[in-house]
Design a protein around this motif. Sequence first.
Motif, short mmCIF file in Angstrom:
data_model
loop_
_atom_site.label_atom_id
_atom_site.label_comp_id
_atom_site.label_asym_id
_atom_site.label_seq_id
_atom_site.Cartn_x
_atom_site.Cartn_y
_atom_site.Cartn_z
N GLN A 84 0.81 -1.22 0.00
CA GLN A 84 0.00 0.00 0.00
C GLN A 84 0.85 1.27 0.00
OE1 GLN A 84 -2.90 -0.13 3.16
NE2 GLN A 84 -3.77 -2.06 2.45
N VAL A 85 2.09 1.18 0.49
CA VAL A 85 2.97 2.35 0.47
C VAL A 85 4.08 2.20 -0.57
CG1 VAL A 85 2.53 3.09 2.84
CG2 VAL A 85 4.34 1.44 2.41
N GLY A 86 3.88 1.30 -1.53
CA GLY A 86 4.80 1.16 -2.64
C GLY A 86 6.11 0.48 -2.30
N LEU A 87 6.12 -0.33 -1.25
CA LEU A 87 7.35 -1.01 -0.83
C LEU A 87 7.21 -2.53 -0.84
CD1 LEU A 87 8.37 1.28 2.19
CD2 LEU A 87 9.27 1.35 -0.14
N GLY A 88 6.27 -3.02 -1.61
CA GLY A 88 6.01 -4.45 -1.62
C GLY A 88 7.19 -5.29 -2.05
N GLN A 89 8.06 -4.73 -2.89
CA GLN A 89 9.21 -5.48 -3.39
C GLN A 89 10.40 -5.45 -2.43
OE1 GLN A 89 8.76 -7.24 -6.23
NE2 GLN A 89 6.68 -6.42 -6.10
N MET A 90 10.26 -4.76 -1.31
CA MET A 90 11.40 -4.57 -0.41
C MET A 90 11.26 -5.35 0.89
SD MET A 90 12.35 -0.57 -0.96
CE MET A 90 12.75 0.03 -2.61
N ALA A 91 10.33 -6.29 0.94
CA ALA A 91 10.04 -7.00 2.19
C ALA A 91 11.28 -7.67 2.78
CB ALA A 91 8.94 -8.03 1.96
N GLN A 92 12.15 -8.21 1.91
CA GLN A 92 13.31 -8.96 2.40
C GLN A 92 14.57 -8.09 2.51
OE1 GLN A 92 12.24 -11.86 3.36
NE2 GLN A 92 10.31 -11.51 2.30
N ARG A 93 14.44 -6.83 2.25
CA ARG A 93 15.61 -5.94 2.27
C ARG A 93 16.09 -5.68 3.69
NH1 ARG A 93 15.84 -2.10 -2.15
NH2 ARG A 93 17.09 -0.74 -0.81
N ALA A 94 17.39 -5.54 3.85
CA ALA A 94 17.95 -5.06 5.12
C ALA A 94 17.59 -3.58 5.28
CB ALA A 94 19.47 -5.23 5.13
N VAL A 95 17.20 -3.18 6.46
CA VAL A 95 16.75 -1.80 6.64
C VAL A 95 17.90 -0.81 6.44
CG1 VAL A 95 14.80 -2.41 8.13
CG2 VAL A 95 17.04 -1.93 9.16
N SER A 96 19.14 -1.28 6.60
CA SER A 96 20.30 -0.40 6.39
C SER A 96 20.44 0.02 4.93
CB SER A 96 21.57 -1.09 6.87
OG SER A 96 21.78 -2.29 6.15
#
Length: 205
Positions: free
Chosen positions: A118-130
């Motif tokens: 919903q906030v356009g970050l669906g592809q980043m679920a597995q990303r490191a927050v750094s």
Amino acid sequence: MLELNNVTIQLKSQTLLQVNTQIQPGQIVTLMGPSGVGKSSVLAAIAGLLPDTFSLSGNIILNQRNITHMPAHQRHTGLLYQDALLFDHLDVLGNIIFAMPGNRQQHKKRRAQQLLEQVGLGQMAQRAVSTLSGGQASRVSLVRTLASEPAALLLDEPFSKLDSQTRQSTRDWVFAQIREAGLPALLVTHDQEDAAATGDKVIKV
């Protein structure tokens, strides 16, 4: 409903700020004023995080419960700061799941993924927050707070580090979520556009 009944913040013998208002479910009330007058301290007081150097009087009532002297973890308030404050040891999805109540992991995982999309970050679920940009981290922090299902939402300049385009779309999404969930919300901001976007009551201090 969130009620602030003559909530007064003092530093030593100096009164910084007094707030007396009611915030209805789904209403977003804005607190505006210059730096140093105690706006953020009001949010900290509601959340149970006011430093001992300050003193508090008055009553904070949330859903007919007096939470003025309750421990922070029992208040069920969500507090959003300017900084994202994400957990580095968890990926994006893990940060959101961590905040969600209940123990149904598969349900939480699906819901967290939906919120990210919903906030356009669906592809980043597995990303490191750094690896996230400042704007991306801010949006993850917003999602995490909403996912915790708070009884009231406290917003301390949460959009200030977003670029203008992302700021507007994220702000619109957050405000829509607040109204849909029926949460009373208190926003601290210096930005006139943020205040105007609420279409709601503004308290100038």
